[in-house]
Every structure is written in C-alpha cells, then in structure tokens.
Write a protein that holds these residues in place. Structure first.
Motif, PDB file in Angstrom:
ATOM      1  N   ARG A 105     -65.124  18.622 -15.106  1.00  0.00           N
ATOM      2  CA  ARG A 105     -65.021  17.370 -14.352  1.00  0.00           C
ATOM      3  C   ARG A 105     -66.200  17.243 -13.389  1.00  0.00           C
ATOM      4  NH1 ARG A 105     -59.984  14.680 -14.875  1.00  0.00           N
ATOM      5  NH2 ARG A 105     -61.107  13.042 -13.780  1.00  0.00           N
ATOM      6  N   PRO A 106     -67.381  16.892 -13.893  1.00  0.00           N
ATOM      7  CA  PRO A 106     -68.571  16.825 -13.029  1.00  0.00           C
ATOM      8  C   PRO A 106     -68.447  15.818 -11.895  1.00  0.00           C
ATOM      9  CG  PRO A 106     -69.001  15.837 -15.181  1.00  0.00           C
ATOM     10  CD  PRO A 106     -67.695  16.558 -15.286  1.00  0.00           C
ATOM     11  N   GLU A 107     -67.611  14.794 -12.070  1.00  0.00           N
ATOM     12  CA  GLU A 107     -67.440  13.807 -11.003  1.00  0.00           C
ATOM     13  C   GLU A 107     -66.793  14.423  -9.762  1.00  0.00           C
ATOM     14  OE1 GLU A 107     -63.938  13.180 -13.922  1.00  0.00           O
ATOM     15  OE2 GLU A 107     -66.031  13.880 -13.935  1.00  0.00           O
ATOM     16  N   LEU A 108     -66.279  15.657  -9.907  1.00  0.00           N
ATOM     17  CA  LEU A 108     -65.729  16.372  -8.766  1.00  0.00           C
ATOM     18  C   LEU A 108     -66.758  16.499  -7.648  1.00  0.00           C
ATOM     19  CD1 LEU A 108     -63.470  18.187  -7.521  1.00  0.00           C
ATOM     20  CD2 LEU A 108     -64.571  20.114  -8.664  1.00  0.00           C
ATOM     21  N   LEU A 109     -68.022  16.584  -8.008  1.00  0.00           N
ATOM     22  CA  LEU A 109     -69.092  16.741  -7.020  1.00  0.00           C
ATOM     23  C   LEU A 109     -69.222  15.523  -6.111  1.00  0.00           C
ATOM     24  CD1 LEU A 109     -71.782  18.364  -9.333  1.00  0.00           C
ATOM     25  CD2 LEU A 109     -70.477  19.504  -7.517  1.00  0.00           C
ATOM     26  N   ALA A 142     -59.066  21.238 -14.229  1.00  0.00           N
ATOM     27  CA  ALA A 142     -59.646  20.501 -13.101  1.00  0.00           C
ATOM     28  C   ALA A 142     -59.022  19.124 -12.929  1.00  0.00           C
ATOM     29  CB  ALA A 142     -61.149  20.364 -13.306  1.00  0.00           C
ATOM     30  N   SER A 143     -58.348  18.617 -13.963  1.00  0.00           N
ATOM     31  CA  SER A 143     -57.733  17.288 -13.877  1.00  0.00           C
ATOM     32  C   SER A 143     -56.662  17.210 -12.798  1.00  0.00           C
ATOM     33  CB  SER A 143     -57.122  16.902 -15.231  1.00  0.00           C
ATOM     34  OG  SER A 143     -58.124  16.803 -16.220  1.00  0.00           O
ATOM     35  N   LEU A 144     -56.123  18.353 -12.408  1.00  0.00           N
ATOM     36  CA  LEU A 144     -55.123  18.359 -11.341  1.00  0.00           C
ATOM     37  C   LEU A 144     -55.655  17.708 -10.069  1.00  0.00           C
ATOM     38  CD1 LEU A 144     -53.515  21.911 -11.596  1.00  0.00           C
ATOM     39  CD2 LEU A 144     -52.329  19.728 -11.751  1.00  0.00           C
ATOM     40  N   LEU A 145     -56.941  17.859  -9.842  1.00  0.00           N
ATOM     41  CA  LEU A 145     -57.531  17.324  -8.615  1.00  0.00           C
ATOM     42  C   LEU A 145     -57.686  15.815  -8.651  1.00  0.00           C
ATOM     43  CD1 LEU A 145     -60.245  20.070  -8.025  1.00  0.00           C
ATOM     44  CD2 LEU A 145     -58.116  19.733  -6.750  1.00  0.00           C
TER      45      LEU A 145
END
Length: 385
Positions: A105-109, A142-145
């Motif tokens: 999930r690169p958009e996490l950044l 990572a989708s949990l976030l």
C-alpha cells in the motif's frame, strides 16, 4: 537539462504558443504541441525519479520494486512520507516490515499520521495486540490501515473477541487471518459464526476454524447453513473439531470441487465410496489435499512399502506428513530393522508416523543403535542410495 534552460524553454514556448494561437490555424498549431508535451514529460519524469529514489533510499525497496511501486504513488516532497516512516519505526516496525507495507500500500506514505494511523494503533494496543505483534499483522495486511475504525475494525474485533473469549486467542487468530477483520463481516463471517454458536459448537472449535480455516466462514450464509446441515446428516458431532473441519471442506463451492477431484484420485487407488466416506469422517481435510501430494504418498505406501491402499483410508492423517522429511526417513529405518530381523513386521503407519521425532528416535533408532550403527545416518538421509 539544467533548470535555467528548462525555465527558458518554458517561458519562450508559452510566448510562442500565445502568438501561434492568434495567428495560425488549429491544424498547424497541432504540430507545435510536441514541445509542450516534452516539457510536461520532463516534469513528470523528474517527479517519477524523485519518487523512485525516495522508495529506494528511505523505504528500503529494491530498484526493481521501487520502479513498479512508483507508478502507484506520487511523492511531491519528503515531509509526509518521512513522518509516516518515523511513526512506524517508533512503533517497532523494522526496515523490512516498512518495505512490505509500502509495496502493498504505497499510498500509506501520504497518510495522515495523527488522524489515520495513530487511532488504529492505539485501538489495537488497547485490545491486547503487542508492539511486537502489530508490525507482523500490518505488514501482512496493510489494508487494515485503510478501513474505518468505527464502522469496520472495532465491530469486527469486538465480535471475534466475544466469540473466542480470550484476547490471547484473538491475537493469535488475527496474526494468521487478519483479513477476517476487513472481509464482509456483517453479511458473511459474523452470521456464520453465530449460527455455529447457536448449534452449540464450543469455543475451542470456533477458535480453530477462525484461526486456521477461516475461508470456510466466508461462504454465503444460505450456502453455509446448507453445508452445516449436510455435515450434521453425515453424523459429525458439533462438539468435535472434525465438525468444523467438515464444514470447511463443504461450505464453499470451490472446496466442494476440490473434494470431488480428490475423491477421483482415491478411487484410482482402489478406494470404495465407503472408504472415501470413512476417511472424510476421520479427517475431513484429507479431501482437500492436492492430487500430486496424494499420488506421491499413495505410490510410496502401496508400491514401495506394500501397504494395502484401504488401510490408508482408515488412517488418512498420515497423508498430511511430509514424504521427504518424515515418511521416507522413518520407513527407511523400519525396512532396515526388518531386513536385519530386529523387527518382525511393519508396524501400523500410525505407530510409525504419528509420534514426535524424539519418541520415534528413542523407540526405533537408539534402541537398535549398537546392532545397526548406521541407523541414525539412514534416518537423517545421509546414507548413499
């Protein structure tokens, strides 16, 4: 191309463009556009290059991964990504775990640390997830976030905790199957678990299914109830673990197809329908094994060890053991003992394969070590064929 030259070209091109727009036909103007496309492309390349460099230098991605990931996120400056990475490191994430998160999930950044990340971290800590466990859970999913804390995560977690009746069991479950928290909880998993509860299925069985075989709980509720009724008619006891294993094998259409294919393989080895039913009742998951695994195991037992095929149906659990790491080494030891007259006949496969390594070594290797010194090497697979 230097920054000064790029600025000069940009200014001059805008002046030319204004002039041409007022004096030249659209057809001719169209031919001028490549200059602007070049300038736009140059800007895009520079931005893409910054993103790629950041993913490599700050997130620990390989150049190949960074190039692939860079098309999914546009990092204009390092301020927000730096705050995200700092936050993750402060909460125990290793460089490897951060890299896994970014790849998935690169958009996490670009996430807001205070509004998006912190509340979820605090909630997980509040329900017993440790700072050691959380990086493991999130790096796998990572989708949990990106799920709603109030509408998705909290309701799911609270329900599963109530079912498992233990925070320890709950944490163990989500470490293996964290996707269960973000699945279609209200329409599938929740109602299916409640249905099993109403049938008197004990907590230990629900925990087993949720922790190890959660896919079976994702079936449509109507189909799930039909599978439960089918399993009950087959004589499975709701208070035994085999009950939920049988449901897992029957609740999804894809699983039913696997069961049918596996049945065909067993028939090829001479099993009758009664043999297949007996094996399923003893260990339902024997119907979910791959054709390759079943064929290799049956070939070894029947053709190399001389075991009757139907005997395996009476103890299907032995099909789950590793052929190379468990079955062949132990059977090789027994064959040597039989050939030396130290063991009169082949023990049952359950006696041979089910004990732990320590017990097998004590009973069949150390017991005869003086008479057959090479036994330990045979067991370890170090003897030449």
């Amino acid at each position: 191309m230097s920054r000064l030259i790029r600025v000069f070209i940009c200014r001059e091109s805008l002046t030319i463009h204004k002039f041409l727009r007022s004096t030249i036909t659209p057809t001719l103007l169209h031919n001028i556009h490549p200059l602007h496309r070049f300038i736009s492309s140059e800007t895009s390349i520079n931005q893409h290059s910054f993103t790629t460099s950041y993913l490599i230098n700050s997130c620990g991605l390989s150049p190949e991964s960074a190039i692939k990931v860079s098309v999914r996120v546009n990092i204009k400056n390092a301020d927000n990504p730096n705050s995200v990475i700092s936050f993750l490191k402060n909460h125990g994430f290793s460089q490897k775990e951060i890299a896994l998160l970014v790849v998935k999930r690169p958009e996490l950044l670009l996430a807001n640390v205070q509004n998006t990340l912190l509340p979820k971290f605090e909630y997980f800590y509040s329900i017993g997830v440790s700072r050691t466990d959380l990086p493991v859970i999130l790096s796998k999913n990572a989708s949990l976030l990106y799920r709603s804390l109030e509408n998705q995560i909290v309701p799911c977690c609270e329900f599963f905790r109530s079912v498992l009746q233990s925070d320890e069991k709950f944490v163990a479950a989500i470490k293996r199957t964290s996707w269960a928290i973000i699945c279609n909880f209200r329409n599938k998993v929740g109602p299916n678990l409640v249905h099993l509860q109403n049938l008197g299925v004990p907590t230990k069985c629900l925990s087993l299914m949720l922790t190890h075989y959660p896919e079976g709980l994702t079936a449509k509720h109507v189909e799930f109830k039909e599978a439960v009724e089918e399993v009950k008619k087959m004589g499975f006891d709701p208070e035994k673990t085999t009950f939920v294993l049988a449901i897992n094998a029957r609740s999804l259409k894809s699983r039913q197809s696997m069961c049918n294919r596996c049945s065909e393989v067993y028939r090829m080895w001479g099993w009758s329908e009664d043999d297949i039913s007996m094996a399923f009742r003893k260990h339902p998951n024997c119907m979910l094994l791959s054709k390759k695994k079943v064929t290799k195991a049956m070939d070894f037992f029947v053709n190399k060890m001389g075991v009757q095929s139907k005997m395996i149906a009476a103890n299907p659990r032995i099909l789950f053991f590793s052929l190379e790491k468990r079955i062949i080494p132990r059977c090789s030891v027994i064959q040597v003992l039989i050939s030396n007259g130290l063991v009169k006949k082949l023990p049952s496969l359950a006696t041979l394969l089910r004990p732990c390594d320590k017990d097998f070594l004590r009973k069949f290797v150390m017991e005869y070590q003086e008479k057959v010194p090479q036994l330990l090497n045979i067991y370890k697979g170090k003897m030449a064929n």
